[in-house]
Design an enzyme around this catalytic site. Structure first.
Site, short mmCIF file in Angstrom:
data_model
loop_
_atom_site.label_atom_id
_atom_site.label_comp_id
_atom_site.label_asym_id
_atom_site.label_seq_id
_atom_site.Cartn_x
_atom_site.Cartn_y
_atom_site.Cartn_z
N GLU A 129 0.83 -1.21 0.00
CA GLU A 129 0.00 0.00 0.00
C GLU A 129 0.87 1.26 0.00
OE1 GLU A 129 -3.76 0.40 0.13
OE2 GLU A 129 -2.74 2.14 -0.67
N GLY A 187 12.24 15.18 3.65
CA GLY A 187 12.16 13.71 3.57
C GLY A 187 11.19 13.21 2.52
N GLU A 190 13.27 10.83 -3.16
CA GLU A 190 14.00 9.56 -3.16
C GLU A 190 15.47 9.83 -2.86
OE1 GLU A 190 12.31 6.51 -3.74
OE2 GLU A 190 10.78 7.99 -3.36
N ASP A 201 9.59 7.97 -10.63
CA ASP A 201 8.87 7.51 -9.43
C ASP A 201 7.36 7.46 -9.71
OD1 ASP A 201 8.86 7.18 -6.32
OD2 ASP A 201 7.40 8.76 -6.73
N LYS A 205 4.72 4.03 -9.86
CA LYS A 205 3.41 3.93 -9.22
C LYS A 205 2.32 3.67 -10.26
CE LYS A 205 5.18 6.94 -5.60
NZ LYS A 205 5.47 8.32 -5.22
N1 HSE Z 1 9.77 10.40 -3.46
C1 HSE Z 1 8.40 10.06 -3.36
C2 HSE Z 1 7.57 11.32 -3.59
C3 HSE Z 1 8.11 9.48 -2.00
O1 HSE Z 1 8.13 12.41 -3.60
O2 HSE Z 1 6.39 11.21 -3.79
C4 HSE Z 1 6.79 8.81 -1.90
O3 HSE Z 1 6.66 7.72 -2.76
#
Ligand code: HSE
Length: 438
Positions: A129, A187, A190, A201, A205
């Site tokens: 998830e 934070g 990545e 990224d 997804k």
């Molecule tokens: N690096 C990803 C973002 C973290 O910025 O959405 C969450 O998947």
């Protein structure tokens, strides 16, 4: 029933968040599950950097194999990230009959088909998830809550870092690099922020969600991916003038024999629901044949929101262990035999509106040559805008089009680039506006 024992692999930002939540909300989780979740190990090569948590004696270790080989561990939480060590350790965990929970979208998007096969063969769960959309329950929504629907399409803002950067540039005039640094400090990004800003990224997804939505094998390689690094403040200003904002979108449409799946920046109307999703928030609209449109919104990145999603998977598995009904929900939403290889439509075949920005020498006849080329390719111009001359002598010209085929636009741009009066590369941004007409 005895406590369910958990071992976390990787104590970075998300690993720390999961450990914190398991400890701080232990009583709440126990009352909801009926059994305690015992954090037996947290393994990380770096056990020296302070994490702001006081672990019980013997919990914080550097040797991942102790987690994998301890017969008491029920659930391994892989939060190492990346595709090498994480894959090896995940496979070992499956072979040792341990369930695995992860936030590792890069690994699932690249090797998910094989990993799910191994998990199923070993009669354990592989839950992810947290891999898509942070705390937004999008995996469960597509796989379970909307199970009665043919999913027709979905469109998501699935990268918190890019959304944070675009919001900071657009609303505060913050320079790109500064906004990225802030996203890293918070934070969201990545370990390699290239994955965020160049759209990969989001593509990870999208590959996962398309597989769940349509019963197709995970297919990352055929997804068209563009990031936000070429977007300039000028494009953002033009977008505002047109009543749009720019978002990095993951777009998918189910066309039966093929699926559209693409990641790129897009202009969307300021009054559309996704236009209101700012900073590191994520959102997705999902269109089902019975449900109509469903929209999910939530924190897409960051320590505790992502930990929240990881915990939801841990609790699902704990409940399955207690009730003795594992593998009730197919990991990829469909039983293995019903998962098909569905082709992703080439981006050259998509049809949408376009924003085209050219840098032209300020000379007579330039506009007519450019518009002639567009006309030759069957592209209908909706509007033309010109800004003042820049120091290098070029003027930015922006054109928006009615709905056009991508291949025609790319062919026209290739021809335009041969004009002496267009000395720089032109850029396009797709316009996703359902009110745009032919
Ligand atoms: N690096 C990803 C973002 C973290 O910025 O959405 C969450 O998947």
């Amino acid at each position: 029933m005895k406590d369910i024992n958990i071992g976390i692999l990787g104590c970075g930002i998300v690993g720390t968040g999961v450990a914190k939540l398991l400890m701080e909300n232990h009583a709440l989780l126990k009352s909801r599950i009926g059994t305690g979740l015992n954090l037996k190990y947290v393994a990380d090569l770096d056990t020296h950097t302070p994490r702001g948590i006081t672990f019980k004696e013997g919990v914080f270790i550097s040797d991942a194999s102790r987690v994998l080989n301890d017969p008491d561990i029920d659930i391994v939480v892989e939060l190492i990230g990346g595709k090498t060590i994480a894959q090896t350790l995940t496979l070992q965990a499956f072979e040792n009959k341990k369930h695995v929970v992860t936030a590792n979208k890069a690994l699932i998007a690249s090797h998910g088909n094989e990993l799910v096969k191994t998990a199923t063969a070993n009669q354990v769960e592989y839950a992810f998830e947290a891999s898509c959309g942070g705390c937004m329950p999008v995996v469960k929504s597509i796989r379970e809550s909307l199970v009665g629907n043919y999913i027709q399409s979905f469109t998501g803002i699935l990268n918190g870092t890019c959304n944070y950067i675009l919001t900071k540039i657009s609303k505060e005039g913050c320079p790109f690099e500064e906004a990225l640094k802030e996203a890293q400090a918070k934070g969201y990004a990545e370990a390699d922020p290239f994955l965020d800003v160049e759209g990969h990224d989001s593509a990870h997804k999208l590959a996962i969600l398309a597989a769940l939505a349509y019963g197709m094998k995970i297919n990352l390689t055929d997804i068209h991916v563009e990031g936000i690094s070429h977007i300039t403040p000028m494009d953002i200003e033009f977008a505002k003038e047109f009543g749009y904002c720019i978002k990095l979108l993951a777009i998918s449409k189910n066309e039966g024999d093929t699926v559209e799946a693409r990641v790129h920046p897009a202009m969307i109307p300021l009054d559309s629901p996704l236009a209101h999703v700012d900073k590191a928030m994520n959102a997705i609209t999902i269109d089902g044949d019975a449900s109509g449109q469903t929209m999910l919104y939530g924190a897409g990145a960051g320590m505790m929101p992502t930990a929240s999603a990881v915990i939801s998977d841990i609790v699902d598995i704990a409940r399955d262990i207690i009730s003795g009904c594992g593998q009730r929900v197919p990991i990829l939403s469909y039983p293995a035999d019903n998962i098909k290889r569905i082709a992703i439509k080439p981006v050259s075949e998509i049809k949408t509106g376009y924003y085209i920005r050219l840098a032209a020498l300020d000379q007579p006849g330039v506009l007519s040559r450019v518009s002639g080329i567009l006309a030759d390719h069957g592209i209908s111009i909706k509007s033309v805008h010109q800004k003042g001359r820049r120091s290098n002598g070029t003027v930015p010209i922006v054109m928006t089009t009615h709905i056009a085929r991508e291949k025609d636009v790319q062919d026209a741009l290739a021809k335009i680039s041969t004009l002496d009066s267009i000395p720089e590369n032109s850029i396009i941004i797709r316009i996703e506006d359902k009110h745009n007409d032919q």
